[in-house]
Design a protein around this motif. Structure first.
Motif, PDB file in Angstrom:
ATOM      1  N   PRO A  73      84.769 -25.454   5.529  1.00  0.00           N
ATOM      2  CA  PRO A  73      84.810 -23.675   5.994  1.00  0.00           C
ATOM      3  C   PRO A  73      85.303 -23.418   6.812  1.00  0.00           C
ATOM      4  O   PRO A  73      85.780 -22.946   6.609  1.00  0.00           O
ATOM      5  CB  PRO A  73      83.164 -24.215   6.530  1.00  0.00           C
ATOM      6  N   LEU A 213      80.463 -19.632  -6.375  1.00  0.00           N
ATOM      7  CA  LEU A 213      80.655 -18.876  -5.718  1.00  0.00           C
ATOM      8  C   LEU A 213      81.774 -17.499  -5.792  1.00  0.00           C
ATOM      9  O   LEU A 213      81.588 -15.931  -4.699  1.00  0.00           O
ATOM     10  CB  LEU A 213      81.385 -19.534  -4.770  1.00  0.00           C
ATOM     11  N   TRP A 231      65.914   2.338  -2.993  1.00  0.00           N
ATOM     12  CA  TRP A 231      65.082   2.969  -1.670  1.00  0.00           C
ATOM     13  C   TRP A 231      65.121   4.704  -1.989  1.00  0.00           C
ATOM     14  O   TRP A 231      64.083   5.244  -1.629  1.00  0.00           O
ATOM     15  CB  TRP A 231      66.177   2.431  -0.806  1.00  0.00           C
ATOM     16  N   THR A 234      61.673   5.704  -4.138  1.00  0.00           N
ATOM     17  CA  THR A 234      61.022   5.719  -3.183  1.00  0.00           C
ATOM     18  C   THR A 234      60.683   6.654  -2.764  1.00  0.00           C
ATOM     19  O   THR A 234      59.750   7.017  -2.272  1.00  0.00           O
ATOM     20  CB  THR A 234      60.633   4.079  -2.721  1.00  0.00           C
TER      21      THR A 234
ATOM     22  N   ILE B  73      61.808  -0.812   1.101  1.00  0.00           N
ATOM     23  CA  ILE B  73      62.685  -0.234   0.229  1.00  0.00           C
ATOM     24  C   ILE B  73      62.099   0.338  -1.184  1.00  0.00           C
ATOM     25  O   ILE B  73      62.363   0.619  -1.627  1.00  0.00           O
ATOM     26  CB  ILE B  73      63.743  -1.144  -0.467  1.00  0.00           C
ATOM     27  N   PHE B  74      60.820  -0.678  -1.577  1.00  0.00           N
ATOM     28  CA  PHE B  74      60.190  -0.845  -2.694  1.00  0.00           C
ATOM     29  C   PHE B  74      58.764   0.643  -2.172  1.00  0.00           C
ATOM     30  O   PHE B  74      58.132   0.814  -3.272  1.00  0.00           O
ATOM     31  CB  PHE B  74      59.187  -2.056  -3.087  1.00  0.00           C
ATOM     32  N   ALA B  75      58.730   0.309  -0.813  1.00  0.00           N
ATOM     33  CA  ALA B  75      57.748   1.819  -0.100  1.00  0.00           C
ATOM     34  C   ALA B  75      56.634   0.727  -0.099  1.00  0.00           C
ATOM     35  O   ALA B  75      56.001   2.119  -1.069  1.00  0.00           O
ATOM     36  CB  ALA B  75      58.210   2.815  -0.330  1.00  0.00           C
ATOM     37  N   VAL B 123      80.708 -23.545   0.284  1.00  0.00           N
ATOM     38  CA  VAL B 123      79.816 -22.762   0.383  1.00  0.00           C
ATOM     39  C   VAL B 123      79.600 -22.727   1.769  1.00  0.00           C
ATOM     40  O   VAL B 123      78.742 -21.917   2.584  1.00  0.00           O
ATOM     41  CB  VAL B 123      79.057 -23.581  -0.504  1.00  0.00           C
ATOM     42  N   PHE B 125      81.255 -22.060   4.386  1.00  0.00           N
ATOM     43  CA  PHE B 125      81.964 -20.870   4.715  1.00  0.00           C
ATOM     44  C   PHE B 125      80.831 -19.740   4.083  1.00  0.00           C
ATOM     45  O   PHE B 125      80.571 -18.979   5.470  1.00  0.00           O
ATOM     46  CB  PHE B 125      83.498 -20.880   4.354  1.00  0.00           C
ATOM     47  N   GLU B 126      80.054 -19.425   2.926  1.00  0.00           N
ATOM     48  CA  GLU B 126      79.572 -18.934   3.198  1.00  0.00           C
ATOM     49  C   GLU B 126      78.274 -18.721   3.998  1.00  0.00           C
ATOM     50  O   GLU B 126      77.237 -18.101   4.289  1.00  0.00           O
ATOM     51  CB  GLU B 126      78.843 -18.650   2.010  1.00  0.00           C
ATOM     52  N   VAL B 164      68.344   1.700   7.253  1.00  0.00           N
ATOM     53  CA  VAL B 164      68.419   1.780   5.892  1.00  0.00           C
ATOM     54  C   VAL B 164      69.766   0.919   5.679  1.00  0.00           C
ATOM     55  O   VAL B 164      69.482  -0.566   4.395  1.00  0.00           O
ATOM     56  CB  VAL B 164      68.390   2.886   5.024  1.00  0.00           C
ATOM     57  N   ILE B 168      68.952  -3.165   3.749  1.00  0.00           N
ATOM     58  CA  ILE B 168      70.251  -3.450   2.788  1.00  0.00           C
ATOM     59  C   ILE B 168      70.950  -4.807   2.734  1.00  0.00           C
ATOM     60  O   ILE B 168      70.496  -5.774   1.838  1.00  0.00           O
ATOM     61  CB  ILE B 168      70.455  -1.860   1.473  1.00  0.00           C
ATOM     62  N   VAL B 171      68.769  -7.331   2.904  1.00  0.00           N
ATOM     63  CA  VAL B 171      68.020  -8.979   2.089  1.00  0.00           C
ATOM     64  C   VAL B 171      69.319  -9.453   1.120  1.00  0.00           C
ATOM     65  O   VAL B 171      69.026 -10.662   0.773  1.00  0.00           O
ATOM     66  CB  VAL B 171      67.323  -7.075   1.092  1.00  0.00           C
ATOM     67  N   LEU B 172      70.883  -8.209   1.417  1.00  0.00           N
ATOM     68  CA  LEU B 172      71.692  -9.099   0.364  1.00  0.00           C
ATOM     69  C   LEU B 172      71.669 -10.171   1.008  1.00  0.00           C
ATOM     70  O   LEU B 172      72.789 -11.574  -0.187  1.00  0.00           O
ATOM     71  CB  LEU B 172      72.815  -7.981   0.220  1.00  0.00           C
ATOM     72  N   LEU B 176      72.104 -14.610  -0.567  1.00  0.00           N
ATOM     73  CA  LEU B 176      73.224 -14.641  -0.781  1.00  0.00           C
ATOM     74  C   LEU B 176      72.785 -16.143  -0.596  1.00  0.00           C
ATOM     75  O   LEU B 176      73.200 -17.252   0.173  1.00  0.00           O
ATOM     76  CB  LEU B 176      74.451 -14.367  -0.311  1.00  0.00           C
ATOM     77  N   SER B 183      73.413 -23.828  -3.431  1.00  0.00           N
ATOM     78  CA  SER B 183      74.688 -24.438  -4.248  1.00  0.00           C
ATOM     79  C   SER B 183      75.567 -25.478  -3.327  1.00  0.00           C
ATOM     80  O   SER B 183      76.557 -26.129  -3.648  1.00  0.00           O
ATOM     81  CB  SER B 183      75.618 -22.882  -3.859  1.00  0.00           C
ATOM     82  N   PRO B 202      70.649 -23.140  -7.365  1.00  0.00           N
ATOM     83  CA  PRO B 202      70.547 -21.923  -6.240  1.00  0.00           C
ATOM     84  C   PRO B 202      69.627 -20.893  -6.309  1.00  0.00           C
ATOM     85  O   PRO B 202      69.203 -20.093  -5.488  1.00  0.00           O
ATOM     86  CB  PRO B 202      71.910 -21.040  -6.614  1.00  0.00           C
ATOM     87  N   LEU B 376      53.300   7.015   4.883  1.00  0.00           N
ATOM     88  CA  LEU B 376      53.134   7.948   3.610  1.00  0.00           C
ATOM     89  C   LEU B 376      52.730   7.848   1.922  1.00  0.00           C
ATOM     90  O   LEU B 376      52.512   8.756   1.870  1.00  0.00           O
ATOM     91  CB  LEU B 376      54.875   7.320   2.798  1.00  0.00           C
ATOM     92  N   ALA B 378      49.391   7.484   2.291  1.00  0.00           N
ATOM     93  CA  ALA B 378      48.150   7.178   3.615  1.00  0.00           C
ATOM     94  C   ALA B 378      46.689   6.393   2.412  1.00  0.00           C
ATOM     95  O   ALA B 378      45.415   6.813   1.947  1.00  0.00           O
ATOM     96  CB  ALA B 378      47.394   8.747   2.974  1.00  0.00           C
TER      97      ALA B 378
END
Lengths: 248, 390
Positions: A73, A213, A231, A234, B73-75, B123, B125-126, B164, B168, B171-172, B176, B183, B202, B376, B378
């Motif tokens: 790494p 990767l 988002w 919705t 996000i999906f509310a 990997v 490193f990620e 927001v 996001i 989640v991303l 990963l 991985s 993965p 939002l 009810a």
């Protein structure tokens, strides 16, 4: 113009001169007891193994595309243009992924140290940079370990097999393994019989992880657009519902 | 509280014993190195500190990003009551993974090295970047609980303004990170037992992490409701149980599809320890998945809890199998963790439970945000489950 080592098991007499020379070059202790250890470790970076009446030598293979360098790494391990795979202990944080990733189980670790380092053969990088042979090759009395240009060594290995087809098992270990290495083995018997790993894939190992990767930017860009979009939809729907005073 | 005092004392005694053994193991780790505190070796360089503390720790924290995605996000707002405990678990989980790494790294003082010395081909490193960034995100997602407690509205508003993109990003990063832990093992095709080595590692790690994230949410809600004398959000958890059943079935289907395509199903007939541990792992996921398809089971808190626990154990079995079982025969050695490795691991888990309890007691983890916007959607919590997402 990259360097390599050719080890011919049929010429090796098990004198362990390579072990002694290697220990001296690294400033490691070497005595009867250590000579008896037939495995490489943090205090013994090359080892002669006895397999019946045959000998085999273990050392770093210096892969053309080394898994250890790709997984590090912090980039502490590098494949040099000269051939040797070298290690910078000042960068290393001790995750030991290199030990895990090496298909030949070469890297070793200073387990009992409070400030441990990874240890492995570096093919005498500084000696070779000066045009000198590796310590092991210089010490070998029978020519079983020979160092030189990688391409020339491969050609020589082929010649030796062609010259005495009865004395050799007709293949060169290291040519295909892990996508090719810089250390080659010749033997009179199939390689598994002198303790070499024969299940090493023939493709460069770093490809296996890079395949995944390299998708990272795709995941990040597509993912942010997708999640942001969901988002927005919705949220917008809720706002509209609120504005119109509707109950969902 | 006074009524349950004797029970608590026993738990406290166990807790103290675990922490003391962990303390002694820590002393061994610091003064005698990895060699003096673990059974690791050149041939087996990763043990339970990686396979359990890191692989499972990160996975068990997956409820955080799953619920953030579901609620914000999906509310699907009806899951909001269990969002905060999930975020807290994730934040604690990640913080404790960092603690575990300090034990496992040969040079913990260089934990920061990957942030300045880059190797994007690694990997690890990620993983290092994901841990760092996502722990930061989780801290910011957890911070409102602290700010509300002390009534600091200004910083609360700042965090609200970036919430927001923050969600996001979270989640991303989780996507990963969860997958990259799988991985990590792609580079050892020759060492790993074929029941576990797969190019799909993965993806499988990612799907199973979402599953265990849901299971952890059910697990926590059950414990919190007991510890703090609250009613269980049963309809919510029951419908989460249904999603879990669908998800785990899908996961298992993919798992066997993968084994079939790699032509290794025959290995299931071989009498080896690997085979039995594989069946254990699969059973611990398949049994709860089948049970959770039945409404009767889902609406019974004890049974729902038992299913969640089974999924968690199945997940842990999978990660331990990948990190230890699968690598033993290929590495030509055997590995049994030393007592001090177990002691550190147990201490970290125990500390996690204790800190969660403390925070949940003093901060508004289980309450709706004070003065927040009206819901939002009810929607009344109905006994009838709605159609699950995904």
């Amino acid at each position: 113009m990259s360097k390599g080592i050719l080890y011919d098991s049929t010429l090796c007499v098990g004198c362990r001169a390579c072990e002694g020379a290697c220990a001296e070059r690294w400033g490691l202790p070497y005595n009867e007891k250590i000579a008896g250890e037939e495995t490489i470790s943090a205090h013994k970076l090359t080892a002669i193994e006895t397999h019946g009446d045959k000998y085999n030598r273990r050392l770093c293979m210096h892969c053309q595309e080394p898994a250890c360098a790709s997984v590090c790494p912090v980039g502490a391990i590098q494949k040099t243009a000269l051939g040797p795979v070298v290690y910078d202990p000042e960068k290393c944080m001790g995750c030991r992924y290199c030990l895990q990733a090496c298909a030949f189980q070469v890297p070793t670790y200073e387990w009992d140290s409070r400030l441990p380092r990874m240890r492995k053969c570096d093919q005498c990088f500084e000696r070779q940079s000066r045009g000198e042979p590796t310590a092991c090759a210089a010490a070998c009395p029978t020519g079983a370990t020979k160092c030189g240009e990688r391409d020339a060594l491969i050609a020589e290995a082929h010649e030796r097999i062609a010259g005495k087809p009865r004395d050799y098992y007709g293949a060169i270990y290291g040519l295909e393994e892990a996508g090719g290495t810089s250390v080659f083995y010749l033997s009179s018997v199939p390689f598994a019989q002198i303790g070499l790993r024969t299940n090493v894939p023939h493709e460069p190992l770093p490809d296996l992880t890079w395949r995944v990767l390299e998708l990272t930017p795709d995941v990040v860009s597509t993912g942010s657009i997708l999640l942001g979009g969901i988002w927005w939809i919705t949220n917008r729907r809720a706002e509209v519902a609120k504005a119109e005073g509707k109950r969902k | 509280m006074r009524v349950r005092l004797p029970k608590i004392t026993i738990w406290r005694a166990i807790f103290a014993a675990i922490m003391l053994s962990g303390l002694y193991a820590t002393y061994l780790r610091i003064f005698y190195g990895l060699g003096g505190s673990t059974n690791l070796s050149d041939r087996f360089p990763w043990g339970v500190w990686i396979a359990f503390d890191v692989l499972c720790g990160v996975g068990l924290a997956a409820g955080g990003f799953t619920l953030v995605a579901v609620v914000h996000i999906f509310a699907i707002e009806r899951y909001k009551p269990i969002l905060r405990p999930a975020i807290l678990t994730a934040f604690l989980g990640y913080s404790l993974v960092v603690v575990a790494l300090l034990f496992d790294l040969g040079r913990p003082d260089r934990l920061w090295h990957p942030l300045v010395m880059w190797n994007p081909h690694s990997v690890m490193f990620e993983v290092a970047w994901c841990v760092t960034l996502y722990t930061t995100v989780l801290f910011l997602e957890f911070l409102p609980m602290v700010l509300e407690r002390f009534g600091w509205h200004q910083p609360l508003e700042w965090i609200h303004n970036i919430s927001v993109p923050l969600m996001i990003a979270g989640v991303l990063l989780s996507t990963l990170h969860q997958s990259s832990l799988g991985s990590l093992f792609l580079i050892v095709p020759a060492k790993m037992y074929p029941l576990w080595y797969s190019p799909t590692l993965p993806a499988m790690f990612y799907i199973s992490a979402i599953g265990v994230g849901l299971a952890m949410t059910i697990f926590e809600s059950w414990h919190s409701s007991r510890a703090f004398g609250r009613a269980l959000e049963l309809p919510l958890l029951a419908s989460m149980g249904r999603v879990l059943a669908v998800l785990m079935s899908g996961y298992l289907w993919l798992r066997f599809l993968d084994l079939a395509h790699r032509h290794v199903l025959g290995l299931l007939l071989v009498n080896r320890p690997e085979t039995w541990l594989f069946f254990l792992e699969i059973a611990l996921m398949a049994i709860p998945a089948m049970l959770l398809f039945q409404k009767r089971i889902r609406l019974q808190p004890g049974a729902l809890y038992a299913c969640a626990v089974m999924v968690i154990f199945g997940f842990v079995a999978n990660r331990l199998n990948v990190g230890v079982t699968a690598l033993e025969s290929g590495s030509g050695t055997s590995y049994v963790p030393r007592w001090s490795e177990i002691a550190v691991t147990l201490s970290i888990v125990a500390a996690g439970f204790a800190i969660f309890r403390l925070i949940a007691e003093y901060f508004p983890v289980f309450e709706a945000p004070a003065g927040g916007q009206p819901l939002l959607v009810a929607e009344k919590e109905s006994e009838e489950e709605s159609v699950p997402v995904g």
